[in-house]
Design a protein around this motif. Structure first.
Motif, PDB file in Angstrom:
ATOM      1  N   GLY A 116      14.903 -14.943   0.537  1.00 25.95           N
ATOM      2  CA  GLY A 116      14.615 -14.455  -0.808  1.00 25.95           C
ATOM      3  C   GLY A 116      13.921 -13.108  -0.888  1.00 25.95           C
ATOM      4  N   ILE A 117      13.514 -12.797  -2.101  1.00 22.99           N
ATOM      5  CA  ILE A 117      12.907 -11.488  -2.390  1.00 22.99           C
ATOM      6  C   ILE A 117      11.518 -11.381  -1.749  1.00 22.99           C
ATOM      7  N   ILE A 118      11.234 -10.212  -1.173  1.00 20.71           N
ATOM      8  CA  ILE A 118       9.861  -9.904  -0.712  1.00 20.71           C
ATOM      9  C   ILE A 118       9.221  -9.082  -1.823  1.00 20.71           C
ATOM     10  N   GLU A 119       8.243  -9.625  -2.492  1.00 17.32           N
ATOM     11  CA  GLU A 119       7.584  -8.942  -3.609  1.00 17.32           C
ATOM     12  C   GLU A 119       7.127  -7.542  -3.173  1.00 17.32           C
ATOM     13  N   GLY A 120       7.644  -6.528  -3.863  1.00 20.52           N
ATOM     14  CA  GLY A 120       7.201  -5.164  -3.541  1.00 20.52           C
ATOM     15  C   GLY A 120       8.131  -4.419  -2.597  1.00 20.52           C
ATOM     16  N   PHE A 121       9.070  -5.109  -1.955  1.00 18.14           N
ATOM     17  CA  PHE A 121       9.935  -4.457  -0.971  1.00 18.14           C
ATOM     18  C   PHE A 121      10.794  -3.376  -1.628  1.00 18.14           C
ATOM     19  N   THR A 122      11.558  -3.738  -2.658  1.00 17.27           N
ATOM     20  CA  THR A 122      12.457  -2.737  -3.271  1.00 17.27           C
ATOM     21  C   THR A 122      11.652  -1.617  -3.933  1.00 17.27           C
ATOM     22  N   GLN A 123      10.501  -1.969  -4.479  1.00 15.55           N
ATOM     23  CA  GLN A 123       9.643  -0.929  -5.090  1.00 15.55           C
ATOM     24  C   GLN A 123       9.130   0.044  -4.016  1.00 15.55           C
ATOM     25  N   ALA A 124       8.798  -0.481  -2.845  1.00 11.83           N
ATOM     26  CA  ALA A 124       8.317   0.385  -1.747  1.00 11.83           C
ATOM     27  C   ALA A 124       9.434   1.323  -1.297  1.00 11.83           C
ATOM     28  N   THR A 184      12.007   7.004  -1.326  1.00  8.07           N
ATOM     29  CA  THR A 184      13.103   7.931  -1.678  1.00  8.07           C
ATOM     30  C   THR A 184      12.662   8.827  -2.851  1.00  8.07           C
ATOM     31  N   GLY A 185      11.858   8.295  -3.755  1.00  5.01           N
ATOM     32  CA  GLY A 185      11.308   9.122  -4.847  1.00  5.01           C
ATOM     33  C   GLY A 185      10.406  10.213  -4.306  1.00  5.01           C
ATOM     34  N   PHE A 186       9.570   9.849  -3.324  1.00  2.30           N
ATOM     35  CA  PHE A 186       8.643  10.823  -2.701  1.00  2.30           C
ATOM     36  C   PHE A 186       9.441  11.970  -2.059  1.00  2.30           C
ATOM     37  N   LEU A 187      10.629  11.668  -1.561  1.00  2.00           N
ATOM     38  CA  LEU A 187      11.472  12.673  -0.896  1.00  2.00           C
ATOM     39  C   LEU A 187      12.298  13.485  -1.888  1.00  2.00           C
ATOM     40  N   GLY A 188      12.122  13.211  -3.184  1.00  2.00           N
ATOM     41  CA  GLY A 188      12.758  14.041  -4.222  1.00  2.00           C
ATOM     42  C   GLY A 188      13.999  13.454  -4.850  1.00  2.00           C
ATOM     43  N   PHE A 189      14.297  12.199  -4.558  1.00  4.82           N
ATOM     44  CA  PHE A 189      15.503  11.575  -5.143  1.00  4.82           C
ATOM     45  C   PHE A 189      15.132  10.792  -6.396  1.00  4.82           C
ATOM     46  N   ASN A 190      15.971  10.903  -7.425  1.00  2.00           N
ATOM     47  CA  ASN A 190      15.801  10.122  -8.640  1.00  2.00           C
ATOM     48  C   ASN A 190      16.124   8.670  -8.292  1.00  2.00           C
ATOM     49  N   SER A 191      15.099   7.815  -8.228  1.00  2.00           N
ATOM     50  CA  SER A 191      15.255   6.451  -7.688  1.00  2.00           C
ATOM     51  C   SER A 191      14.763   5.405  -8.661  1.00  2.00           C
ATOM     52  N   PHE A 192      15.459   4.255  -8.669  1.00  2.00           N
ATOM     53  CA  PHE A 192      14.988   3.135  -9.492  1.00  2.00           C
ATOM     54  C   PHE A 192      15.347   1.811  -8.840  1.00  2.00           C
ATOM     55  N   VAL A 193      14.601   0.765  -9.200  1.00  2.00           N
ATOM     56  CA  VAL A 193      14.911  -0.603  -8.778  1.00  2.00           C
ATOM     57  C   VAL A 193      15.666  -1.267  -9.926  1.00  2.00           C
ATOM     58  N   HIS A 213       0.818  -1.227   0.000  1.00  2.00           N
ATOM     59  CA  HIS A 213       0.000   0.000   0.000  1.00  2.00           C
ATOM     60  C   HIS A 213       0.851   1.277   0.000  1.00  2.00           C
ATOM     61  N   ILE A 214       2.154   1.139   0.273  1.00  2.00           N
ATOM     62  CA  ILE A 214       2.981   2.317   0.603  1.00  2.00           C
ATOM     63  C   ILE A 214       2.993   3.348  -0.527  1.00  2.00           C
ATOM     64  N   LYS A 215       3.294   2.904  -1.739  1.00  2.00           N
ATOM     65  CA  LYS A 215       3.480   3.869  -2.854  1.00  2.00           C
ATOM     66  C   LYS A 215       2.242   4.759  -3.009  1.00  2.00           C
ATOM     67  N   ALA A 216       1.062   4.136  -2.972  1.00  2.00           N
ATOM     68  CA  ALA A 216      -0.181   4.881  -3.249  1.00  2.00           C
ATOM     69  C   ALA A 216      -0.594   5.762  -2.068  1.00  2.00           C
ATOM     70  N   SER A 217      -0.052   5.494  -0.874  1.00  2.00           N
ATOM     71  CA  SER A 217      -0.562   6.200   0.312  1.00  2.00           C
ATOM     72  C   SER A 217       0.427   7.208   0.885  1.00  2.00           C
ATOM     73  N   HIS A 231       3.316   4.713  13.614  1.00  2.00           N
ATOM     74  CA  HIS A 231       3.526   3.303  13.243  1.00  2.00           C
ATOM     75  C   HIS A 231       3.587   3.192  11.728  1.00  2.00           C
ATOM     76  N   ASP A 232       4.679   2.623  11.200  1.00  2.00           N
ATOM     77  CA  ASP A 232       4.747   2.321   9.757  1.00  2.00           C
ATOM     78  C   ASP A 232       5.737   1.179   9.537  1.00  2.00           C
ATOM     79  N   PRO A 233       5.628   0.490   8.412  1.00  2.00           N
ATOM     80  CA  PRO A 233       6.506  -0.662   8.164  1.00  2.00           C
ATOM     81  C   PRO A 233       7.892  -0.275   7.646  1.00  2.00           C
ATOM     82  N   LEU A 234       8.015   0.932   7.023  1.00  2.00           N
ATOM     83  CA  LEU A 234       9.285   1.280   6.356  1.00  2.00           C
ATOM     84  C   LEU A 234       9.602   2.769   6.306  1.00  2.00           C
ATOM     85  N   GLU A 235       8.570   3.617   6.196  1.00  2.00           N
ATOM     86  CA  GLU A 235       8.764   5.004   5.785  1.00  2.00           C
ATOM     87  C   GLU A 235       9.773   5.816   6.599  1.00  2.00           C
ATOM     88  N   ILE A 236       9.596   5.901   7.902  1.00  2.00           N
ATOM     89  CA  ILE A 236      10.496   6.756   8.697  1.00  2.00           C
ATOM     90  C   ILE A 236      11.927   6.206   8.675  1.00  2.00           C
TER      91      ILE A 236
END
Ligand code: 2YG
Length: 275
Positions: free
Chosen positions: A62-70, A75-84, A11-15, A257-262
């Motif tokens: 292994g990979i958590i689907e969506g982790f690197t994208q989140a 970092t994109g939301f904070l203004g950094f040019n970011s890619f996976v 849900h992170i990207k959209a919220s 409370h958040d899973p990753l953002e702060i």
């Protein structure tokens, strides 16, 4: 910290816009301002020219689907040019460098790090999350100097929290399910800051006595309605949430409370701030 699942982060990207507005209501600060406070810098002193590559790692569980994208969406939301990166693991690191990324972010099952290839700055998610939530709690509670703060959990996040809270002048007590872990963290905080930290042996009593609670444990639903008063503030990084469903409505507007953002925001500001 327990291992994140796809449903914790999908849900992170959209919220992020709503999440940021919620932070402003609770703390008076945006995600970037909290990260700048935690990284002891100013928003204007953070270099956003750095390119950020987030590299999926397949090792361990292994990979958590969506982790690197989140992570990249934060970092994109904070203004950094970011890619996976398209490639994983070593190939992903090589691709990141070939594509000119100065900042590399990657996580295996034990460590989640941000590396600035240019300045050699490194930030660890556990410590950064601990410090980022301490900064946000300080803002939400209106300043923690000389106020009692109960830290639950003496792991990497609890340690980052304890050192940051000591710096903010809080009167810290620590509870860990293993008393020797509480004692060890209390000793480490005293060695590093000269501040004496109390250790708590009885969780229920500690939760009834303390109004400012920092839950750095991987335990779910152990903070109950009887522990909550109108003066209660709770910082609860990561998943699962220690506040149970009955207590949640009583403290929701005073709960961080958040899973990753702060944690991610603090990491990227740590490695991109100017000296
Ligand atoms: O690249 C991937 O998709 C995986 N190798 C990522 C694995 C991350 C595992 N770590 C966690 O789930 C958490 N302990 C750390 C995440 C932030 C928690 N504050």
């Amino acid at each position: 910290m327990t291992r994140l699942k796809t449903e914790d982060i999908s849900h992170i990207k959209a919220s992020l816009d709503k999440y940021n507005r919620d932070l402003i209501v609770k703390t008076g600060a945006t995600l970037g301002q909290i990260a700048a406070y935690a990284a002891e810098t100013g928003e204007e002193k953070v270099c956003r020219n750095f390119k950020v590559a987030v590299i999926p790692f397949t090792c361990g569980r292994g990979i958590i689907e969506g982790f690197t994208q989140a992570v990249a969406s934060i970092t994109g939301f904070l203004g950094f040019n970011s890619f996976v990166t398209e490639n994983t693991d070593a190939g992903g690191v090589a691709e990141a460098v070939e594509k000119g990324a100065e900042i590399l972010m990657m996580a295996d099952d034990d460590k989640f790090v941000a590396i600035n290839r240019v300045t050699a700055r490194v930030s660890d998610n556990g410590e950064a999350t601990g410090r980022g939530y301490a900064a946000a709690l300080d803002l939400m509670a209106g300043g923690l100097r000389n106020r009692n703060v109960l830290i639950l959990g003496a792991g990497p996040v609890g340690k980052g929290a304890a050192l940051a809270l000591a710096k903010l002048g809080a009167k810290i007590s620590i509870f860990d399910i293993k008393p020797r872990c509480s004692n060890r963290l209390a000793e480490e905080v005293h060695e590093k800051t000269g501040i004496t930290v109390r250790t708590e042996g009885n969780l229920d009593r500690a939760l009834l006595v303390n109004k400012i609670i920092y839950d750095a444990t991987p335990a779910p639903s152990f903070i109950h309605k009887r522990h909550i008063t109108p003066d209660t503030f709770i910082a609860a990084p990561g998943i699962p949430l220690g506040v149970d469903s009955e207590a949640l409505p009583e403290v929701a507007d005073r709960l961080l409370h958040d899973p990753l953002e702060i944690g991610v925001a603090t990491m990227i500001y740590d490695v991109c701030k100017q000296a």
